[in-house]
Design a protein around this motif. Structure first.
Motif, PDB file in Angstrom:
ATOM      1  N   LEU A  13      17.915 -14.171  66.177  1.00  0.00           N
ATOM      2  CA  LEU A  13      17.730 -12.719  66.033  1.00  0.00           C
ATOM      3  C   LEU A  13      18.743 -12.122  65.060  1.00  0.00           C
ATOM      4  CD1 LEU A  13      16.953 -11.815  69.736  1.00  0.00           C
ATOM      5  CD2 LEU A  13      15.384 -11.598  67.783  1.00  0.00           C
ATOM      6  N   LEU A  14      19.971 -12.604  65.104  1.00  0.00           N
ATOM      7  CA  LEU A  14      20.982 -12.122  64.170  1.00  0.00           C
ATOM      8  C   LEU A  14      20.623 -12.504  62.736  1.00  0.00           C
ATOM      9  CD1 LEU A  14      23.641 -10.623  63.818  1.00  0.00           C
ATOM     10  CD2 LEU A  14      24.824 -12.797  64.185  1.00  0.00           C
ATOM     11  N   TYR A  15      20.194 -13.732  62.528  1.00  0.00           N
ATOM     12  CA  TYR A  15      19.757 -14.158  61.195  1.00  0.00           C
ATOM     13  C   TYR A  15      18.614 -13.269  60.700  1.00  0.00           C
ATOM     14  CZ  TYR A  15      17.414 -16.697  57.498  1.00  0.00           C
ATOM     15  OH  TYR A  15      16.811 -17.008  56.311  1.00  0.00           O
ATOM     16  N   LEU A  16      17.594 -13.068  61.551  1.00  0.00           N
ATOM     17  CA  LEU A  16      16.435 -12.264  61.148  1.00  0.00           C
ATOM     18  C   LEU A  16      16.813 -10.795  60.952  1.00  0.00           C
ATOM     19  CD1 LEU A  16      13.807 -13.987  63.445  1.00  0.00           C
ATOM     20  CD2 LEU A  16      13.891 -14.095  60.929  1.00  0.00           C
ATOM     21  N   LEU A  17      17.761 -10.308  61.718  1.00  0.00           N
ATOM     22  CA  LEU A  17      18.275  -8.948  61.525  1.00  0.00           C
ATOM     23  C   LEU A  17      18.879  -8.811  60.134  1.00  0.00           C
ATOM     24  CD1 LEU A  17      19.274  -6.117  62.510  1.00  0.00           C
ATOM     25  CD2 LEU A  17      21.240  -7.300  63.484  1.00  0.00           C
ATOM     26  N   ILE A  18      19.718  -9.746  59.756  1.00  0.00           N
ATOM     27  CA  ILE A  18      20.356  -9.711  58.431  1.00  0.00           C
ATOM     28  C   ILE A  18      19.330  -9.960  57.329  1.00  0.00           C
ATOM     29  CG2 ILE A  18      22.036 -10.882  56.939  1.00  0.00           C
ATOM     30  CD1 ILE A  18      23.658 -11.388  59.598  1.00  0.00           C
ATOM     31  N   ALA A  87       8.930 -11.616  67.948  1.00  0.00           N
ATOM     32  CA  ALA A  87       8.408 -12.823  67.293  1.00  0.00           C
ATOM     33  C   ALA A  87       7.022 -12.570  66.710  1.00  0.00           C
ATOM     34  CB  ALA A  87       8.364 -13.984  68.283  1.00  0.00           C
ATOM     35  N   ILE A  88       6.163 -11.945  67.479  1.00  0.00           N
ATOM     36  CA  ILE A  88       4.796 -11.691  67.020  1.00  0.00           C
ATOM     37  C   ILE A  88       4.801 -10.731  65.837  1.00  0.00           C
ATOM     38  CG2 ILE A  88       2.597 -10.616  67.668  1.00  0.00           C
ATOM     39  CD1 ILE A  88       3.155 -11.838  70.535  1.00  0.00           C
ATOM     40  N   CYS A  89       5.565  -9.654  65.917  1.00  0.00           N
ATOM     41  CA  CYS A  89       5.637  -8.695  64.803  1.00  0.00           C
ATOM     42  C   CYS A  89       6.171  -9.358  63.532  1.00  0.00           C
ATOM     43  CB  CYS A  89       6.509  -7.499  65.179  1.00  0.00           C
ATOM     44  SG  CYS A  89       5.757  -6.417  66.400  1.00  0.00           S
ATOM     45  N   LEU A  90       7.201 -10.163  63.677  1.00  0.00           N
ATOM     46  CA  LEU A  90       7.754 -10.856  62.515  1.00  0.00           C
ATOM     47  C   LEU A  90       6.747 -11.829  61.918  1.00  0.00           C
ATOM     48  CD1 LEU A  90      11.350 -11.447  63.865  1.00  0.00           C
ATOM     49  CD2 LEU A  90      10.771 -10.077  61.859  1.00  0.00           C
ATOM     50  N   LEU A  91       6.011 -12.524  62.757  1.00  0.00           N
ATOM     51  CA  LEU A  91       5.004 -13.465  62.252  1.00  0.00           C
ATOM     52  C   LEU A  91       3.834 -12.753  61.587  1.00  0.00           C
ATOM     53  CD1 LEU A  91       5.012 -16.131  65.090  1.00  0.00           C
ATOM     54  CD2 LEU A  91       5.621 -16.502  62.677  1.00  0.00           C
ATOM     55  N   LEU A 126      11.709 -19.571  62.190  1.00  0.00           N
ATOM     56  CA  LEU A 126      12.573 -18.985  63.215  1.00  0.00           C
ATOM     57  C   LEU A 126      11.812 -18.006  64.103  1.00  0.00           C
ATOM     58  CD1 LEU A 126      15.844 -18.535  61.153  1.00  0.00           C
ATOM     59  CD2 LEU A 126      15.333 -20.273  62.891  1.00  0.00           C
ATOM     60  N   SER A 127      10.896 -17.253  63.527  1.00  0.00           N
ATOM     61  CA  SER A 127      10.068 -16.356  64.341  1.00  0.00           C
ATOM     62  C   SER A 127       9.205 -17.162  65.313  1.00  0.00           C
ATOM     63  CB  SER A 127       9.177 -15.493  63.443  1.00  0.00           C
ATOM     64  OG  SER A 127       9.961 -14.682  62.598  1.00  0.00           O
ATOM     65  N   THR A 128       8.692 -18.290  64.855  1.00  0.00           N
ATOM     66  CA  THR A 128       7.885 -19.161  65.715  1.00  0.00           C
ATOM     67  C   THR A 128       8.730 -19.718  66.859  1.00  0.00           C
ATOM     68  OG1 THR A 128       6.462 -19.738  63.854  1.00  0.00           O
ATOM     69  CG2 THR A 128       6.418 -21.219  65.760  1.00  0.00           C
ATOM     70  N   LEU A 129       9.964 -20.105  66.566  1.00  0.00           N
ATOM     71  CA  LEU A 129      10.846 -20.623  67.613  1.00  0.00           C
ATOM     72  C   LEU A 129      11.079 -19.595  68.719  1.00  0.00           C
ATOM     73  CD1 LEU A 129      13.551 -22.608  65.611  1.00  0.00           C
ATOM     74  CD2 LEU A 129      11.738 -23.523  67.074  1.00  0.00           C
ATOM     75  N   LEU A 130      11.110 -18.318  68.356  1.00  0.00           N
ATOM     76  CA  LEU A 130      11.300 -17.275  69.367  1.00  0.00           C
ATOM     77  C   LEU A 130      10.170 -17.275  70.397  1.00  0.00           C
ATOM     78  CD1 LEU A 130      12.517 -14.202  67.261  1.00  0.00           C
ATOM     79  CD2 LEU A 130      13.895 -15.702  68.730  1.00  0.00           C
ATOM     80  N   LEU A 131       8.989 -17.711  69.992  1.00  0.00           N
ATOM     81  CA  LEU A 131       7.862 -17.760  70.926  1.00  0.00           C
ATOM     82  C   LEU A 131       8.081 -18.776  72.052  1.00  0.00           C
ATOM     83  CD1 LEU A 131       4.838 -17.566  68.470  1.00  0.00           C
ATOM     84  CD2 LEU A 131       5.677 -15.749  69.987  1.00  0.00           C
ATOM     85  N   PHE A 132       8.968 -19.746  71.832  1.00  0.00           N
ATOM     86  CA  PHE A 132       9.230 -20.777  72.828  1.00  0.00           C
ATOM     87  C   PHE A 132      10.330 -20.392  73.809  1.00  0.00           C
ATOM     88  CE2 PHE A 132       7.206 -23.033  69.367  1.00  0.00           C
ATOM     89  CZ  PHE A 132       6.230 -23.746  70.066  1.00  0.00           C
ATOM     90  N   TYR A 133      10.871 -19.207  73.668  1.00  0.00           N
ATOM     91  CA  TYR A 133      11.929 -18.737  74.561  1.00  0.00           C
ATOM     92  C   TYR A 133      11.392 -18.604  75.981  1.00  0.00           C
ATOM     93  CZ  TYR A 133      15.195 -15.417  76.717  1.00  0.00           C
ATOM     94  OH  TYR A 133      16.070 -14.797  77.556  1.00  0.00           O
TER      95      TYR A 133
END
Length: 144
Positions: A13-18, A87-91, A126-133
């Protein structure tokens, strides 16, 4: 109930924020410079793809800032639904964005083709990985 996010979720999330804040703020507040100079370091990825349009560049900047804000809110409110929604919005944005650029790499020199594919693919991956949380809850906690 909130649950503490694992470090790997926080790092993504920090990476995607930046990754969304930098181009977003740049395009929103300095659209001509963004058009002429993005991604920086003497490279140009936007200007090769058509004429300058201040309205479009500022709108894209605002959209990136909105995605960055979503990532920030997800860091602050660590719930399963916020992680999944983010994750969905980013994808929804990043997958078509990547596909467009994959079909238009011919406009860029090889080094920029590689940089473009790597950076855009990272956002999709990375957005896809968030779906596995899958948070670990105590028995008394609610799942959403």
């Amino acid at each position: 109930m909130q649950t503490k996010q694992p470090r790997w979720i926080q790092a993504i999330l920090l990476y995607l924020l930046i990754a969304n804040s930098v181009p977003g703020i740049w395009a929103l507040f300095m659209p001509r410079d963004f058009y002429d100079s993005f991604p920086g370091f003497g490279r140009t990825w936007v200007a090769v793809d058509g004429p300058y349009n201040e309205h479009l560049i500022r709108d894209v900047g605002a959209f990136f800032v909105a995605l960055a804000t979503l990532c920030l809110l997800t860091l602050v409110a660590p719930r399963l639904i916020t992680v999944r929604a983010t994750a969905i919005c980013l994808l929804v944005f990043n997958a078509p964005h990547l596909l467009y650029h994959l079909n238009h790499l011919h406009m860029l020199p090889m080094i920029d083709q590689v940089g473009n594919v790597v950076t855009l693919s990272m956002s999709v991956l990375l957005s896809t990985l968030l779906l596995f949380y899958r948070p670990v809850y105590e028995r008394s906690q609610v799942l959403f």
